[in-house]
Design an enzyme around this catalytic site. Structure first.
Site, PDB file in Angstrom:
ATOM      1  N   ASP A   2       0.922  -1.081  -0.108  1.00  0.00           N
ATOM      2  CA  ASP A   2      -0.015   0.159  -0.051  1.00  0.00           C
ATOM      3  C   ASP A   2       0.781   1.246  -0.007  1.00  0.00           C
ATOM      4  O   ASP A   2       0.514   2.179   0.555  1.00  0.00           O
ATOM      5  CB  ASP A   2      -0.952  -0.123   1.210  1.00  0.00           C
ATOM      6  N   PHE A   3       1.863   1.158  -0.699  1.00  0.00           N
ATOM      7  CA  PHE A   3       2.895   2.253  -0.930  1.00  0.00           C
ATOM      8  C   PHE A   3       2.532   3.258  -2.100  1.00  0.00           C
ATOM      9  O   PHE A   3       3.110   3.411  -3.143  1.00  0.00           O
ATOM     10  CB  PHE A   3       4.344   1.789  -1.351  1.00  0.00           C
TER      11      PHE A   3
END
Length: 789
Positions: A466-467
Site C-alpha cells: 500500500d505504498f
C-alpha cells in the site's frame, strides 16, 4: 503518632512495606517478561537481570532491611551503564530507560533511614543527600524535555530574504497548492520573521459543518482558495462557502446534499475563469467557476460569485462520475482530493476503497470541458485503447491503479502529472496484470489535450505494501549534476523517499539505485527482486529497525514493545507481507502522505513533513476471515477475490504510543543544490494527546506524526498546523527555529494559505481547523491572522 520503641512510625513502616510490594511486583513483571523476551530469541538479558535484582531488593525491603537499598543502588548503576551502552546519549531512550527507575530509586533512598532505624542503626545523611541529587537529576531531565531533541542544523550562514518585486507579488491563491505546480510558495513579504510576533487573529468564521470522525470518516483537510475579495472553503461533507477576505463575513453557501458513508473530506476546489473576449459582450454568470468534488462521485460547477450551479455544465451543473464505471457501491469510489484545472479541462481521478475486493471501481482518470462538462479524454490504466467512454456494454477496467492524490500541470510542456496508487487489494497481488503493475505506484505524465502517456516513472515495483504515490508532484526548476537548471519534479513517497526527476523526460536527476529486497514465500504471489531507492536525496524514517530502537514511556511498556518486535519478521522498508507476523516500517500511512511539500525557489529549498508509524500485519487465509471483516481503518480486511485477507495494526504499545523511538514526526528543509538536509526539527507536542489518548497538557516537543500541507513565504517563513496538538506554527525557513505559534481551538489537518487583500492591502494567513486526526475534539473554524496595526 504511635511509634515503635526507638523505631519508625507505623505509617512509615506501612509506606516502606507498600514500596517493597511495588518493587516485588515490578521484579516479578520483569523476571517473567524478561525471560519471555529471551525465549523469543532476544539477546537482551538486562530485563531478566533487572527483574531478579528487583525481587531480591523487594524481599529485603519487606523485612525492612537496609541492604535492599544497596541492591537498588546497584540496579540503578547497572541500568545506567546498560542504557548508555545500548542508546548512547539519545535523550528519549535514556528517559525511557531511567526516568521511572529514578523515581523508584528516589523513594527507596528515602526509605533507607527508617529501615536503618528499624535495625537499630544510626543513619547518617548520605542517603538524603543522594536522594536530593537524584531529585535534582529528575527535575533537570523534565526541564530538558521541553528543549527539542534530534535537531539537525547546518552551520551555514543564513541567506537574506530576497525582497518581493511588485511584478512578481502573488495576486491570488487560485489552486490547492497555490499554483498548477503545487509549490505552496507565496511571493509575499509583509509578514516576516522580524515582525511575526505581531501576527494575531483578525477574524474567525464558522462553516456550521463539524466533521465527526470515526477514524476513516469525516476529516477537515481543506486548503481554501482566494480570488479577489472572496475566500472559498469546502467542508468534509462537501459544502462550499464564500467569505469576505477582510471580515470573514459569509457571502453564500452551497450544499451538494450527498456524501459517502466513509472517507468524507474535501481537500480543495478547482477554479477556472473565462477570459473576456475584447469587443464581445459576455454573460458574467459562471464566468468564474468553482469545481466541487463530492463524496458520492459527482463533479459540480458553481458560479464563484453566487454559489449557484452552472446550468450549462453537465446536467444542470453536475457531471456524474459513475458513468462508465460499472457497479459503484456506496463508499467504494469518491473524490477526496482537488480536481485539477488544466487550461480548458478539469481533470479528476478518484479514491477507490482499499482491500475490500479485486472487483472494485476503475482507477480511470478523466478530463472534462470546463464549460459544458463533456468528456474530453479518459486514461484507463488497464486499457490504453479507451480514450473516451467505454464501448456500449463495457466499463473502464475495474480494479486498476487509481489517482487519489492531487495532480500537477505544466502548461509549457502540456503535461499533467498523475500520482498513481496500486490495484486493490494491497497486500496480496498475485492476480494483478502486467498493465496493473506497469503504472502502479508511479508518476505518470500524460498529454493535457489527449490523455496519452508521454512517460511514467515507477517508485515501487509490484506494490504489496500500500505504498501508493500519495502526494501532489511538485514542479520546480532544479540544478542537475552539471549545474544546469532543468525542469524538475519532486515526489515524496509513503516509504520515506524523495525522488527528484526531470519532468520533461521522467529521468532521475538525483541518483536512484535498484537494490535487492527481501523475498516472500506466499503461494501464488510474485515478488520484485529489487526496488528503487532515491540515494541521491535524503530519506525519512525508513531505516531498518532493531530491538534497540524500541521505545516506551517507561521500561514497562518498552519491554512490551521489545517483545512484540521479537515476535515479528522485520527486514527493512520492503518487508513482504506473509502468513507470519511482520512489521512494515514506514507503514501504509507513511512516511509522507497527501500534504505533499512546499518549496522556496529563492532558496532552492524543499520543506518536507513526515510521520513515522509502523504497520504490523499478516495475511489471513480465506476460511478464517469473519463475515463482518471490513477493516476500514485497522483490523482484518477481506480482500475478496484473492486467497487471503489481511490483518493490519498500527505498531503501538498498549498505551497507544509508537513502539519505535522518537521523533514520530519532523519538518525538514532540503537544499536542492547540495541535496542534503539543511535543518530538521521535531514537530508537535504531547499537550493535546499522550498515552491512552490522554492529553498530557505539557508542550513537550517530542515530535508527533504529521498530516497536512505546509506553506512557505518569500519573507523566510514556513507555516504548518498538521500536528497532533492544537497550534498553527511558523518556522524560520533558513534555520528551522520555531519563531511563532498560535493556539487553535481544535487541531487542524488543513493547509495554511496566504493572500494580500485587494481592499486593505493587508496580508492574511488562513487556516481551517476541524480537528486533528485521531483526536475526538472537533470544530468548524476558519481562522484568519494578520499583523496588528
Amino acid at each position: 503518632m504511635i511509634r515503635f520503641k526507638n523505631g519508625p512510625s507505623r505509617m512509615t513502616v506501612f509506606l516502606v512495606i507498600l514500596l517493597s510490594l511495588l518493587v516485588l511486583a515490578a521484579g516479578l513483571y520483569f523476571t517473567l517478561l524478561g525471560g519471555y523476551l529471551i525465549y523469543l530469541g532476544s539477546r537482551t538479558w538486562y530485563y531478566l537481570a533487572l527483574g531478579i535484582l528487583l525481587l531480591l531488593s523487594g524481599l529485603f525491603m519487606i523485612r525492612l532491611n537496609r541492604f535492599s537499598v544497596w541492591i537498588f543502588a546497584f540496579i540503578y548503576v547497572m541500568s545506567a551503564l546498560w542504557s548508555y551502552h545500548e542508546a548512547g546519549l539519545d535523550y528519549w531512550q535514556q528517559f525511557s530507560n531511567l526516568f521511572a527507575l529514578s523515581v523508584a530509586f528516589f523513594l527507596v533512598l528515602l526509605a533507607y533511614r527508617p529501615m536503618a532505624k528499624k535495625q537499630g542503626k544510626i543513619a547518617g545523611s548520605a542517603s538524603l543527600v543522594l536522594a536530593g541529587l537524584v531529585f535534582i537529576g529528575m527535575a533537570a531531565t523534565i526541564a530538558s524535555s521541553f528543549i527539542p531533541k534530534n535537531v539537525i542544523h547546518t552551520a551555514e550562514k543564513a541567506k537574506p530574504a530576497l525582497p518581493v518585486q511588485p511584478a512578481n507579488e502573488q495576486k491570488d491563491w487560485k489552486s490547492w497548492g497555490n499554483d498548477d505546480h503545487g509549490s505552496r510558495f507565496a511571493a509575499l513579504d509583509q509578514i516576516t520573521p522580524a515582525n511575526i510576533k505581531k501576527l494575531d487573529v483578525a477574524w474567525i468564521a464558522h462553516t456550521g459543518d463539524i466533521p465527526q470522525s470515526n477514524g476513516s470518516g469525516a476529516e477537515d483537510q481543506n486548503t481554501p482558495l482566494q480570488i479577489g475579495t472572496n475566500l472559498y472553503v469546502c467542508t468534509a461533507y462537501g459544502k462550499v462557502l464564500s467569505f469576505d477576505v477582510d471580515s470573514g463575513k459569509q457571502n453564500w453557501m452551497f450544499d451538494p446534499r450527498g456524501t459517502g458513508p466513509n472517507w468524507q473530506r474535501c481537500r480543495g476546489l478547482g477554479y477556472h475563469e473565462t477570459q473576456p473576449v475584447k469587443g464581445v459582450k459576455a454573460d458574467t454568470a459562471c464566468q468564474a467557476r468553482l469545481f466541487l468534488p463530492t463524496g458520492d462521485a459527482r463533479l459540480i460547477a458553481l458560479d464563484a460569485a453566487t454559489g449557484k450551479p452552472c446550468e450549462e455544465f453537465g446536467d444542470k451543473g453536475t457531471v456524474d462520475l459513475k458513468v462508465g464505471m460499472g457497479e459503484v457501491k456506496p463508499g467504494y469510489y469518491q473524490q477526496t482530493s482537488t480536481p485539477l484545472v488544466a487550461g480548458d479541462v478539469v481533470i479528476v481521478g478518484g479514491r477507490v476503497a482499499d482491500n475490500f475486493s479485486t472487483d472494485e471501481p476503475p482507477g480511470v482518470v478523466r478530463a472534462y470541458d470546463v464549460k459544458d462538462g463533456h468528456l474530453v479524454w479518459a486514461w484507463d490504466p488497464g486499457n490504453p485503447d479507451i480514450h473516451g467512454l467505454p464501448p456500449e456494454g463495457q466499463t473502464y477496467t475495474r480494479g486498476t491503479p487509481n489517482v487519489w492524490a492531487a495532480m500537477s500541470y505544466d502548461d509549457k510542456l502540456g503535461l499533467v502529472y498523475l500520482p498513481t496508487g496500486n490495484s486493490t487489494p494491497d497486500f496480496w497481488a498475485g492476480y494483478r496484470t502486467a498493465e496493473d503493475d506497469k503504472y502502479s505506484s508511479s508518476v505518470v505524465a500524460v498529454d493535457v489535450k489527449t490523455g496519452e502517456v508521454r512517460w511514467h516513472y515507477q517508485f515501487v515495483h509490484h506494490d504489496i505494501w500500500d505504498f501508493d504515490t500519495p502526494a501532489q508532484p511538485v514542479l520546480l526548476d532544479a540544478p542537475d549534476d552539471d549545474g544546469n537548471i532543468v525542469p524538475a519534479l519532486v515526489q515524496v513517497t509513503k516509504q520515506g523517499e524523495v525522488f527528484l526527476l526531470n519532468r520533461e523526460t521522467g529521468e532521475p536527476i538525483a541518483d536512484v539505485e535498484e537494490k535487492p529486497v527481501p523475498q516472500g514465500d506466499v503461494a501464488g504471489e510474485r515478488y520484485s527482486p529489487t526496488q528503487r531507492f532515491s540515494v541521491g536525496m535524503p530519506s525519512f524514517g525508513n531505516a531498518t529497525l532493531t530491538e534497540a530502537d524500541m521505545w516506551g514511556t517507561t521500561p514497562f511498556d518498552k519491554l512490551l514493545c521489545r517483545i512484540e518486535f521479537a515476535k515479528m519478521r522485520h527486514q527493512g522498508v520492503f518487508t513482504p507481507p506473509g502468513l507470519d507476523y511482520s512489521l512494515q516500517m514506514p507503514g501504509s500511512l507513511g512516511g509522507m502522505n497527501w500534504g505533499s511539500v512546499s518549496i522556496d525557489p529563492t532558496l532552492n529549498y524543499v520543506f518536507v513533513n513526515d510521520m513515522r508509524l509502523g504497520l504490523a500485519n499478516y495475511l489471513v487465509e480465506r476460511k478464517d476471515i469473519p463475515e463482518s471483516a471490513s477493516g476500514i481503518e485497522m483490523g482484518i480486511v477481506p480482500m475478496a477475490g484473492t486467497p487471503f485477507g489481511a490483518m493490519r495494526m498500527r505498531f503501538l504499545s498498549p498505551l497507544g504510543v509508537p513502539c519505535q523511538k522518537p521523533p514520530f514526526g519532523t519538518m525538514s528543509a532540503i537544499d536542492l543544490k547540495t541535496r542534503k538536509i539543511v535543518w530538521q526539527v521535531p514537530v508537535g507536542t504531547v499537550k493535546d494527546t499522550g498515552p491512552l489518548n490522554i492529553a498530557l497538557g505539557v508542550p513537550v516537543p517530542i515530535g508527533m506524526p504529521t498530516l497536512g500541507p505546509s506553506l512557505a513565504t518569500q519573507s523566510g517563513l514556513v507555516f504548518f498546523a498538521g500536528t497532533q496538538d492544537f497550534y498553527l506554527r511558523a518556522f524560520d525557513s533558513r534555520t528551522g527555529k520555531e519563531i511563532w505559534k498560535s493556539r487553535l481551538p481544535v487541531g487542524s489537518q488543513g493547509g495554511p494559505m496566504t493572500y494580500i487583500s485587494p481592499k486593505t492591502g493587508k496580508q492574511y494567513i488562513v487556516i481551517t481547523a476541524g480537528g486533528a486526526r485521531q483526536n475526538p475534539k472537533r470544530g468548524d473554524y476558519v481562522i484568519a491572522y494578520t499583523l496588528k496595526d
